[in-house]
Design a protein around this motif. Structure first.
Motif, PDB file in Angstrom:
ATOM      1  N   LEU A  20       1.180  -1.404  -0.093  1.00  0.00           N
ATOM      2  CA  LEU A  20      -0.488   0.023   0.072  1.00  0.00           C
ATOM      3  C   LEU A  20       0.452   1.034  -0.138  1.00  0.00           C
ATOM      4  O   LEU A  20       1.917   1.063   0.507  1.00  0.00           O
ATOM      5  CB  LEU A  20      -1.477   0.015   1.602  1.00  0.00           C
ATOM      6  CG  LEU A  20      -1.829  -1.620   1.228  1.00  0.00           C
ATOM      7  CD1 LEU A  20      -2.968  -0.481   2.916  1.00  0.00           C
ATOM      8  CD2 LEU A  20      -3.076  -0.623   0.289  1.00  0.00           C
ATOM      9  N   ASP A  21      -0.065   2.606  -0.618  1.00  0.00           N
ATOM     10  CA  ASP A  21       1.144   3.924  -0.891  1.00  0.00           C
ATOM     11  C   ASP A  21       0.996   3.756   1.314  1.00  0.00           C
ATOM     12  O   ASP A  21       0.245   3.979   1.997  1.00  0.00           O
ATOM     13  CB  ASP A  21       0.352   4.372  -0.992  1.00  0.00           C
ATOM     14  CG  ASP A  21       1.035   6.080  -1.138  1.00  0.00           C
ATOM     15  OD1 ASP A  21       1.052   6.470  -0.161  1.00  0.00           O
ATOM     16  OD2 ASP A  21       0.783   6.957  -2.817  1.00  0.00           O
ATOM     17  N   LEU A  24      -1.185   6.281   2.374  1.00  0.00           N
ATOM     18  CA  LEU A  24      -2.914   5.270   3.035  1.00  0.00           C
ATOM     19  C   LEU A  24      -2.078   4.733   4.345  1.00  0.00           C
ATOM     20  O   LEU A  24      -3.446   4.868   5.480  1.00  0.00           O
ATOM     21  CB  LEU A  24      -2.907   4.967   1.948  1.00  0.00           C
ATOM     22  CG  LEU A  24      -3.984   4.078   1.928  1.00  0.00           C
ATOM     23  CD1 LEU A  24      -5.235   4.982   2.899  1.00  0.00           C
ATOM     24  CD2 LEU A  24      -4.222   3.249   0.836  1.00  0.00           C
ATOM     25  N   ARG A  25      -1.363   3.970   4.298  1.00  0.00           N
ATOM     26  CA  ARG A  25      -0.872   3.954   5.140  1.00  0.00           C
ATOM     27  C   ARG A  25      -0.785   4.666   7.279  1.00  0.00           C
ATOM     28  O   ARG A  25      -1.322   4.185   8.486  1.00  0.00           O
ATOM     29  CB  ARG A  25       0.640   2.447   5.387  1.00  0.00           C
ATOM     30  CG  ARG A  25      -0.056   1.450   4.278  1.00  0.00           C
ATOM     31  CD  ARG A  25       1.594   0.511   4.009  1.00  0.00           C
ATOM     32  NE  ARG A  25       1.865  -0.178   5.129  1.00  0.00           N
ATOM     33  CZ  ARG A  25       3.133  -0.516   5.755  1.00  0.00           C
ATOM     34  NH1 ARG A  25       3.992  -0.745   4.279  1.00  0.00           N
ATOM     35  NH2 ARG A  25       3.846  -1.231   5.805  1.00  0.00           N
ATOM     36  N   SER A  28      -4.754   5.486   7.359  1.00  0.00           N
ATOM     37  CA  SER A  28      -5.639   4.324   8.073  1.00  0.00           C
ATOM     38  C   SER A  28      -4.612   4.939   9.656  1.00  0.00           C
ATOM     39  O   SER A  28      -5.721   4.355  10.070  1.00  0.00           O
ATOM     40  CB  SER A  28      -4.901   3.272   8.008  1.00  0.00           C
ATOM     41  OG  SER A  28      -5.859   3.746   5.967  1.00  0.00           O
ATOM     42  N   LEU A 229      -0.931   7.010  -5.915  1.00  0.00           N
ATOM     43  CA  LEU A 229      -2.191   6.136  -5.959  1.00  0.00           C
ATOM     44  C   LEU A 229      -2.113   5.165  -6.597  1.00  0.00           C
ATOM     45  O   LEU A 229      -2.422   5.777  -7.628  1.00  0.00           O
ATOM     46  CB  LEU A 229      -3.584   6.224  -5.216  1.00  0.00           C
ATOM     47  CG  LEU A 229      -3.215   7.538  -3.521  1.00  0.00           C
ATOM     48  CD1 LEU A 229      -4.624   8.240  -3.644  1.00  0.00           C
ATOM     49  CD2 LEU A 229      -3.079   6.107  -2.822  1.00  0.00           C
ATOM     50  N   ARG A 230      -2.497   3.768  -6.327  1.00  0.00           N
ATOM     51  CA  ARG A 230      -3.070   2.769  -6.961  1.00  0.00           C
ATOM     52  C   ARG A 230      -4.402   1.736  -6.715  1.00  0.00           C
ATOM     53  O   ARG A 230      -5.088   2.685  -5.618  1.00  0.00           O
ATOM     54  CB  ARG A 230      -1.661   1.653  -7.386  1.00  0.00           C
ATOM     55  CG  ARG A 230      -0.484   2.235  -8.166  1.00  0.00           C
ATOM     56  CD  ARG A 230       0.544   1.383  -7.948  1.00  0.00           C
ATOM     57  NE  ARG A 230       0.485   0.516  -6.301  1.00  0.00           N
ATOM     58  CZ  ARG A 230       1.488   0.173  -5.347  1.00  0.00           C
ATOM     59  NH1 ARG A 230       1.744  -0.389  -6.629  1.00  0.00           N
ATOM     60  NH2 ARG A 230       1.377  -1.011  -4.921  1.00  0.00           N
ATOM     61  N   ASP A 233      -5.093   0.659  -3.855  1.00  0.00           N
ATOM     62  CA  ASP A 233      -5.012   1.104  -2.930  1.00  0.00           C
ATOM     63  C   ASP A 233      -6.653   2.299  -2.550  1.00  0.00           C
ATOM     64  O   ASP A 233      -6.400   2.716  -1.066  1.00  0.00           O
ATOM     65  CB  ASP A 233      -3.751   2.702  -3.140  1.00  0.00           C
ATOM     66  CG  ASP A 233      -2.464   1.979  -3.101  1.00  0.00           C
ATOM     67  OD1 ASP A 233      -1.934   1.246  -2.059  1.00  0.00           O
ATOM     68  OD2 ASP A 233      -1.684   2.833  -3.428  1.00  0.00           O
ATOM     69  N   ALA A 237      -9.033   1.872   0.047  1.00  0.00           N
ATOM     70  CA  ALA A 237      -8.924   3.195   1.467  1.00  0.00           C
ATOM     71  C   ALA A 237     -10.856   3.277   1.405  1.00  0.00           C
ATOM     72  O   ALA A 237     -11.512   3.911   2.815  1.00  0.00           O
ATOM     73  CB  ALA A 237      -8.442   4.079   0.867  1.00  0.00           C
TER      74      ALA A 237
END
Length: 254
Positions: A20-21, A24-25, A28, A229-230, A233, A237
């Protein structure tokens, strides 16, 4: 002609959670902590704890090291949790050595234990499994003040150096026959140890700063990593946001 040496051993696959990006981690992990702290229902906190365990499994963290970290956190709060039923007013459920334990205090102790373990496990799975430099650069991309990011990166880089310096000083004390005890000599010796650690840390920091200036350091560190971001991800999210929102709605609206 180029020859490729093959060992027949494929590199281990990177767990999906670790792909994961990093930004984002981190977001989160913070969202999970805020949500867990906002909950009071034991059933919902149990669900949060189970989700944290699932995140740890998905991150494939080392079992032994992770358990040690969780136990270290539990040992820090165990005293507060143990005394909470006896210090909080409410309906008595049993008496120990003449001190009544309240039902409300017991529930609050369980609530704190579930919250703390869920938050720590989620943090270890989402943020604790990142490389230190990646963590710092992700914070920079999240617009965290540059000074805090630099302080974090320098601390990560040199904390091991300070630990080695401490071990050398302790070894020198042992070679001189020092044995710790509960007396004035021991307290003075540890005071001298702390003082020497501070002096050597200041001297080393000055040498490091001079060396960095000689290499053109101007007060900022280059942040070269790029994050993107893919699709995975975005899916994570969205699912994570829906779950956190559902927990809060269940607690406060339903």
């Amino acid at each position: 002609m180029t020859y490729v040496l093959s060992t027949g051993i494929e590199p281990p696959a990177v767990p999906a959670l670790r792909r994961l990006d990093p930004r984002l981690r981190i977001v989160s992990a913070v969202a999970f902590a805020v949500t867990a702290v906002a909950l009071q229902s034991l059933s919902l906190l149990t669900v949060m704890l189970l989700v944290a365990v699932m995140l740890m499994i998905a991150a494939k963290l080392p079992v032994g090291q992770t358990i040690k970290r969780v136990i270290a956190m539990d040992s820090f709060i165990i005293v507060m949790i143990a005394f909470l039923p006896f210090t909080m007013e409410g309906t008595p459920i049993f008496t120990l050595f003449g001190f009544p334990a309240s039902y409300e205090g017991l529930i609050r102790a369980i609530e704190i234990a579930l919250t703390a373990n869920a938050v720590v496990m989620a943090m270890l799975a989402l943020a604790g499994s990142m490389e230190e430099v990646t963590f710092g650069q992700a914070l920079h991309r999240l617009k965290v003040p540059a000074k805090l990011v630099h302080l974090l990166l320098f601390t990560i880089r040199y904390i091991e150096v300070l630990r080695q310096e401490y071990r050398r000083l302790r070894q020198a004390m042992k070679c001189r026959g020092f044995r710790p005890g509960t007396n004035g000599h021991t307290y003075r010796s540890f005071g001298y140890l702390v003082g020497m650690m501070l002096i050597r840390a200041m001297e080393r920091s000055e040498r490091i700063m001079d060396a960095m200036k000689c290499r053109g350091f101007t007060g900022t560190l280059p942040m070269t990593q790029r994050f993107e971001l893919r699709g995975f991800d975005v899916v994570f999210a969205l699912g994570f946001s829906v779950f956190m929102t559902a927990m809060l709605m269940k607690e406060y609206l339903l």
